[in-house]
Scaffold this motif. Structure first.
Motif, short mmCIF file in Angstrom:
data_model
loop_
_atom_site.label_atom_id
_atom_site.label_comp_id
_atom_site.label_asym_id
_atom_site.label_seq_id
_atom_site.Cartn_x
_atom_site.Cartn_y
_atom_site.Cartn_z
N GLN A 1 0.83 -1.20 0.00
CA GLN A 1 0.00 0.00 0.00
C GLN A 1 0.87 1.26 0.00
N LEU A 2 2.02 1.19 0.67
CA LEU A 2 2.94 2.32 0.66
C LEU A 2 3.44 2.60 -0.75
N ALA A 3 3.65 1.55 -1.53
CA ALA A 3 4.04 1.75 -2.93
C ALA A 3 2.94 2.45 -3.71
N ARG A 4 1.71 2.01 -3.50
CA ARG A 4 0.59 2.69 -4.16
C ARG A 4 0.46 4.14 -3.68
N THR A 5 0.79 4.35 -2.40
CA THR A 5 0.78 5.72 -1.87
C THR A 5 1.83 6.56 -2.56
N THR A 6 3.00 5.99 -2.82
CA THR A 6 4.05 6.72 -3.52
C THR A 6 3.57 7.09 -4.93
N ASP A 7 2.86 6.17 -5.59
CA ASP A 7 2.28 6.51 -6.89
C ASP A 7 1.29 7.66 -6.74
N TRP A 8 0.47 7.56 -5.70
CA TRP A 8 -0.52 8.61 -5.47
C TRP A 8 0.15 9.94 -5.19
N LEU A 9 1.30 9.91 -4.52
CA LEU A 9 2.01 11.15 -4.22
C LEU A 9 2.37 11.92 -5.48
N ILE A 10 2.61 11.19 -6.57
CA ILE A 10 2.94 11.87 -7.83
C ILE A 10 1.78 12.79 -8.23
N GLY A 11 0.56 12.23 -8.20
CA GLY A 11 -0.60 13.07 -8.52
C GLY A 11 -0.90 14.09 -7.44
N GLY A 12 -0.73 13.67 -6.17
CA GLY A 12 -0.98 14.60 -5.08
C GLY A 12 -0.03 15.77 -5.07
N VAL A 13 1.23 15.50 -5.39
CA VAL A 13 2.21 16.58 -5.43
C VAL A 13 1.86 17.61 -6.50
N ILE A 14 1.34 17.15 -7.63
CA ILE A 14 0.94 18.08 -8.69
C ILE A 14 -0.11 19.05 -8.17
N VAL A 15 -1.11 18.53 -7.46
CA VAL A 15 -2.17 19.39 -6.91
C VAL A 15 -1.61 20.31 -5.84
N VAL A 16 -0.81 19.77 -4.93
CA VAL A 16 -0.28 20.57 -3.82
C VAL A 16 0.68 21.63 -4.33
N GLU A 17 1.50 21.28 -5.32
CA GLU A 17 2.41 22.28 -5.88
C GLU A 17 1.64 23.41 -6.54
N ALA A 18 0.51 23.10 -7.15
CA ALA A 18 -0.31 24.15 -7.76
C ALA A 18 -0.90 25.08 -6.70
N ILE A 19 -1.33 24.51 -5.57
CA ILE A 19 -1.94 25.32 -4.51
C ILE A 19 -0.90 26.22 -3.86
N PHE A 20 0.26 25.65 -3.52
CA PHE A 20 1.27 26.38 -2.76
C PHE A 20 2.37 26.97 -3.65
N VAL A 21 2.20 26.88 -4.97
CA VAL A 21 3.13 27.46 -5.95
C VAL A 21 4.56 26.98 -5.67
#
Length: 314
Positions: free
Chosen positions: A241-261
Motif C-alpha cells: 500500500q505504501l508503494a501505491r501511496t508513492t504513486d498517489w504522491l505523484i498526482g498529489g504533489v501536482i495538486v499541492v504544488e499548484a496550490i502552494f506554488v
C-alpha cells in the motif's frame, strides 16, 4: 516463482507499461487544440508566422514520424529539447525534481512512523474509545480531497492565523522550512489514514493467528510478540500500500504544488501542458511511469522478504 525470474518478468512488463503510457500521453497531447507554435506566436497569431514556427519546430511532420524520432532518441538517453524555450528536457526535469523529491521524501519519512504508531495503537485498543476515535478521524480525513484540504489549511493557518507562509513564491524551500509545513501536512492526511487502517487490520488478524498464539505460549513478552512476530506479517500488505501511496504522491504533489506554488515537477507539467510543450510532457511521463514501476517492484520484493508465505507476482 524464483525472485530472479520474477524480476526479469516484471522489468519486461514495466518497460511495456512505460511505452504504453508514453504512447497514450502523446496521443492525448496531440488531440489538444493548438500546439507550441500557437503558444509562441502569442495573442496576435499570423498564419504565416505559425506555419514558419511549425516548420522550424518540426511540428509539420506526421505525428507517427515525430513520435518515432523521439522514441529512438529517448532509447539513447536523449529526451529532446523544450519547444518553447532553450533548455533540454533533462535539464528541466533535473531542476524541477528537487522540490518534488523534497516534498515526497518528507512526506514518506513522516508517514511511515505515524502510520505504524496509529495502526498499532488502534489495534491494541481494539473496540475501545481510542480505537473508535482514531477510526472515525481517519475515515473523515480520508474523504477530503487534497485540493479542498489545501485551500482550507491555507485559509486557516496562513491567511487568518498567519502561522505559515501561504505559498513558496520568492522563497527557498531549504532556507525557509516553514514553507514546507502546510504542503507536507496536506500530502500526509490521506495516506496516513489508509496506511494506519491497513496496519490496524493486519495487526488484529495477526494477533488472532495460530503462530502468535504459539509464541505467546512460549512465554515471550507482549512487546516482543507484537513487534517481532505480529507486526512483520501485518506490515507486508502495508508496504505494498505504501508503494501505491508513492504513486498517489505523484498526482498529489501536482495538486499541492499548484496550490502552494512550489516549483517542482507538478508545476513543470502544468506549464508544459499549457504551452503544448510535447517533449517536456513526454519526458515527465517517462519519469512518472518509471517511478511507478520501480516503486511497485521494490514493494513486492520487500513484502516477499517480510512475509515469505505471501505469493508475489501472480
Amino acid at each position: 516463482m524464483t525472485i530472479p525470474r520474477y524480476l526479469a518478468r516484471r522489468v519486461l512488463l514495466g518497460a511495456v507499461q512505460i511505452l504504453l503510457v508514453v504512447v497514450g500521453v502523446f496521443a492525448l497531447t496531440e488531440g489538444l487544440p493548438g500546439d507550441a507554435a500557437v503558444t509562441i506566436a502569442g495573442d496576435n497569431p499570423d498564419p504565416a508566422i505559425i506555419a514558419a514556427l511549425r516548420e522550424r519546430l518540426g511540428l509539420d511532420e506526421p505525428a507517427w514520424q515525430r513520435f518515432g524520432e523521439w522514441l529512438v532518441a529517448a532509447l539513447h538517453g536523449d529526451l529532446g529539447r523544450s519547444l518553447v524555450g532553450p533548455r533540454s528536457v533533462v535539464d528541466i526535469i533535473a531542476s524541477a525534481a528537487g522540490p518534488t523529491l523534497l516534498l515526497a521524501a518528507l512526506t514518506l519519512t513522516l508517514l511511515v512512523p505515524l502510520s505504524l504508531g496509529l495502526g498499532v495503537l488502534s489495534a491494541r485498543r481494539e473496540g475501545g474509545r481510542l480505537d473508535r476515535l482514531i477510526t472515525g478521524a481517519t475515515l473523515g480525513l480520508y474523504s477530503a480531497p487534497e485540493f479542498a484540504m489545501g485551500v482550507l489549511v491555507v485559509t486557516v493557518f496562513a491567511v487568518q492565523l498567519r502561522w505559515f507562509p501561504p505559498t513558496a513564491v520568492g522563497t527557498s524551500l531549504l532556507s525557509h522550512p516553514a514553507v514546507l509545513v502546510l504542503p507536507v501536512f496536506v500530502l500526509l492526511l490521506r495516506p496516513i489514514c489508509s496506511l494506519s487502517r491497513l496496519i490496524r487490520a493486519g495487526m488484529i488478524d495477526a494477533q488472532r493467528s495460530g503462530y502468535v498464539h504459539h509464541v505467546r505460549r512460549l512465554g515471550l513478552s507482549p512487546v516482543r510478540v507484537h513487534f517481532a512476530h505480529a507486526l512483520p506479517n501485518a506490515a507486508a500488505p502495508a508496504i505494498q500500500q505504501l508503494a501505491r501511496t508513492t504513486d498517489w504522491l505523484i498526482g498529489g504533489v501536482i495538486v499541492v504544488e499548484a496550490i502552494f506554488v512550489v516549483p517542482g515537477l507538478g508545476t513543470a507539467l502544468a506549464e508544459a501542458v499549457a504551452a503544448r510543450d510535447l517533449p517536456v510532457i513526454q519526458g515527465l511521463a517517462v519519469v512518472f511511469a518509471a517511478v511507478t514501476v520501480l516503486v511497485n517492484l521494490a514493494a513486492d520484493i520487500a513484502a516477499r522478504v517480510l512475509s515469505p508465505t505471501a505469493e508475489v507476482g501472480r
